[in-house]
Enzyme design. Structure first.
Site, short mmCIF file in Angstrom:
data_model
loop_
_atom_site.label_atom_id
_atom_site.label_comp_id
_atom_site.label_asym_id
_atom_site.label_seq_id
_atom_site.Cartn_x
_atom_site.Cartn_y
_atom_site.Cartn_z
N GLU A 1 47.57 9.62 27.64
CA GLU A 1 47.00 10.84 28.22
C GLU A 1 47.25 10.98 29.71
O GLU A 1 47.23 12.09 30.25
CB GLU A 1 45.48 10.88 27.95
CG GLU A 1 44.59 10.15 28.93
CD GLU A 1 44.86 8.65 29.01
OE1 GLU A 1 44.62 8.06 30.08
OE2 GLU A 1 45.30 8.05 28.01
N ASP B 1 40.59 3.34 34.94
CA ASP B 1 41.73 4.20 34.66
C ASP B 1 41.83 5.36 35.64
O ASP B 1 42.75 6.17 35.55
CB ASP B 1 41.69 4.70 33.22
CG ASP B 1 43.08 4.92 32.64
OD1 ASP B 1 44.04 4.31 33.16
OD2 ASP B 1 43.21 5.70 31.69
N ASP C 1 38.83 5.94 29.70
CA ASP C 1 39.83 6.20 28.67
C ASP C 1 39.47 5.45 27.39
O ASP C 1 39.68 4.24 27.29
CB ASP C 1 41.22 5.78 29.16
CG ASP C 1 42.30 6.07 28.14
OD1 ASP C 1 42.05 6.90 27.24
OD2 ASP C 1 43.39 5.49 28.26
N LYS D 1 41.27 2.98 21.41
CA LYS D 1 41.58 1.63 21.85
C LYS D 1 40.68 0.62 21.13
O LYS D 1 39.55 0.95 20.73
CB LYS D 1 41.34 1.49 23.36
CG LYS D 1 42.27 2.26 24.26
CD LYS D 1 41.88 2.05 25.71
CE LYS D 1 42.74 2.84 26.68
NZ LYS D 1 44.09 2.27 26.78
N ASP E 1 46.41 8.20 23.43
CA ASP E 1 46.19 7.18 24.46
C ASP E 1 47.27 7.21 25.53
O ASP E 1 47.22 6.43 26.47
CB ASP E 1 46.12 5.79 23.80
CG ASP E 1 45.48 4.76 24.71
OD1 ASP E 1 44.77 5.17 25.66
OD2 ASP E 1 45.67 3.55 24.47
N LYS F 1 46.05 10.06 39.29
CA LYS F 1 45.54 10.11 37.92
C LYS F 1 44.07 9.69 37.96
O LYS F 1 43.74 8.54 38.25
CB LYS F 1 46.32 9.17 37.01
CG LYS F 1 45.73 8.99 35.62
CD LYS F 1 46.38 7.85 34.85
CE LYS F 1 45.61 7.49 33.59
NZ LYS F 1 46.16 6.32 32.87
N ARG G 1 49.89 10.66 31.55
CA ARG G 1 51.08 11.45 31.88
C ARG G 1 50.84 12.94 31.62
O ARG G 1 51.48 13.79 32.24
CB ARG G 1 52.28 10.93 31.10
CG ARG G 1 52.18 11.04 29.59
CD ARG G 1 53.13 10.10 28.86
NE ARG G 1 52.72 8.71 28.98
CZ ARG G 1 53.39 7.70 28.44
NH1 ARG G 1 54.50 7.92 27.73
NH2 ARG G 1 52.97 6.46 28.61
#
Length: 464
Positions: free
Chosen positions: A315, A254, A236, A243, A313, A231, A317
């Site tokens: 995202e 991230d 993010d 957030k 948020d 990933k 996956r």
């Protein structure tokens, strides 16, 4: 590998200060065998060989006669000497096996190197670390390769998004390809739609930095296939489900899953593991803009499943599901993904234990065993399929998250599992990739977690 600044060549050994490692009980016994000068000095300094402590003992001429470091009683601990590079004054030290704990030289050097690491791209360390004398052959060994790969993961995670966006992640993969003779390609921007990666495109389309899927291939076609997926959310914001400031502060990390996959790929190639390696990095920035994907939208995926966006948020996956589906189209002997996927994993296990999910029992057990043996632990979590019910959607096959906060890490894992056929052996590591504060061998900032034990599992599984 190039010798790190924390190591001295073997030629420096004769002039180096002798270094002895003790636990408390062993040091008490050793001190009784020393002359009055050494006993008086150690007691005056209050040194009792507590783990994480160090003491330089002067000779009659005022120059160092020897040095002591306090360690845990477990001599196999790879972090036994991790505090020493900064606890000892600058200079060269040679580890003496004649007294104290007999620490394996390769493990000692690995721990020393992990502890000496500092991220210096923007600011130099205020002083040089103490240097451990090493045999020249160490640079060709596995411990050296593990240290280098861990440093790569840390460097990638520590670099701010300004200098570590999707394009820079691609550059890191291309640098690996050049070094090891691998092939590499990238599907960038709107090409993702034509190539069948709509979810990766949707998450990254709002950023001025084009999303991409990076693919590196290496190895003999006759060898079993190993596919690593990372990933690579380079920053993010949370998207339109923005957030808060505290949650966004460290979101340069991230892409920590991609950093782990890249670091493990480097290890596999450096140690010439007999596999046919594929590395897939889904690299995006989850930004806010006129084209940002929205809550309530239904996204297409490579697997042909529709996913309703419950929360922008969640995202990670979404970018992983396209990459996993692509990886499974040419079924590997083992498929592994790495992701800084959920805060729920940190609530369950804290910052030091990555959450391991697996459909392959042998891989899971070998990884767990290696983690305990090598001081690089992971913790197995269940793929409890009934929790997939938390992802119900009224208009799509399922959603990317739901109203319940229960079992968040497990729910994310079973979401990913929908994109991996049952016939494909698969592991998923939900990793923090970060240290909130300094501890020996783990300086604050980006960290490689479960990387060394993952490679140990692969070495056991594929040989070489």
């Amino acid at each position: 590998m190039t010798r790190p600044a924390c190591f001295a060549p073997a030629s420096a050994g004769d002039a180096a200060t002798p270094l002895y490692a003790f636990d408390r009980a062993g040091f008490d016994a050793h001190l009784e065998t020393q002359d009055a000068r050494v006993r008086t000095w150690c007691r005056a300094q209050g040194f009792a060989a507590e783990p994480g402590t160090a003491l330089l003992v002067p000779g009659d001429d005022g120059r160092p006669a020897c040095a002591f470091v306090g360690v845990v009683a477990e001599a196999a601990d790879p972090h036994a000497l991790a505090h020493a590079p900064w606890a000892l004054p600058p200079g060269d030290y040679r580890l003496e096996p004649g007294a104290g704990l007999a620490i394996d030289p390769a493990r000692a050097a690995l721990g020393w190197g992990l502890g000496a690491y500092r991220f210096e791209r923007y600011r130099k360390a205020p002083r040089a670390p103490a240097r451990l004398v090493l045999d020249e052959a160490w640079a060709d060994g596995e411990a050296a390769a593990m240290l280098e790969a861990s440093g790569l993961v840390r460097d990638l995670v520590n670099t701010p998004t300004e200098h570590m966006g999707p394009e820079e992640l691609e550059a890191a993969c291309r640098a690996l390809a050049d070094r090891f003779g691998a092939g590499v390609r990238a599907v960038v921007g709107n090409e993702l739609l034509d190539a069948g990666f709509p979810a990766i495109h949707a998450v990254g389309r709002a950023s001025h930095r084009a999303p991409r899927l990076i693919e590196l291939t290496w190895g003999d076609e006759a060898h079993p296939a190993l596919t690593l997926v990372g990933k690579g959310v380079c920053f993010d914001t949370g998207g339109l489900d923005l957030k808060g400031a505290d949650g966004m502060r460290n979101m340069k990390k991230d892409m920590g899953g991609a950093a782990h996959a890249i670091g493990l790929a480097q290890l596999v190639m450096a140690r010439r593991l007999p596999v046919r390696l594929t590395l897939l990095v889904a690299a995006v920035e989850n930004a806010i803009g006129p084209d940002a994907f929205r809550p309530g939208e239904v996204l297409a995926t490579r697997a042909g499943l529709s996913v309703e966006v419950d929360n922008t948020d969640a995202e990670g996956r979404l970018v992983l599901c396209d990459a996993l589906a692509y990886a499974a189209e040419t079924p590997p002997a083992l498929l592994m993904d790495f992701a800084t996927l959920t805060g729920a994993a940190r609530i369950a296990l804290g910052p030091e234990l990555p959450a391991l999910y697996a459909t392959d029992e042998a891989a899971a057990q070998a990884w767990l065993d290696a983690g305990l043996r090598d001081g690089d632990p992971v913790w197995r979590m269940p793929l409890w399929k009934p929790y997939f019910g938390y992802l119900k959607s009224g208009i799509a096959d399922f959603a990317n998250s739901g109203a319940s906060r229960m079992a968040g890490s497990i729910v994310a894992a079973v979401f990913l599992q929908r994109f991996v056929p049952d016939s494909v052996p698969w592991t998923h590591l939900d990793v923090y990739a970060w240290c909130d504060s300094d501890r020996p061998g783990h300086p604050a900032g980006g960290d490689a977690q479960g990387l060394r034990s993952a490679f140990a599992m692969l070495r056991e599984r594929f040989g070489g």
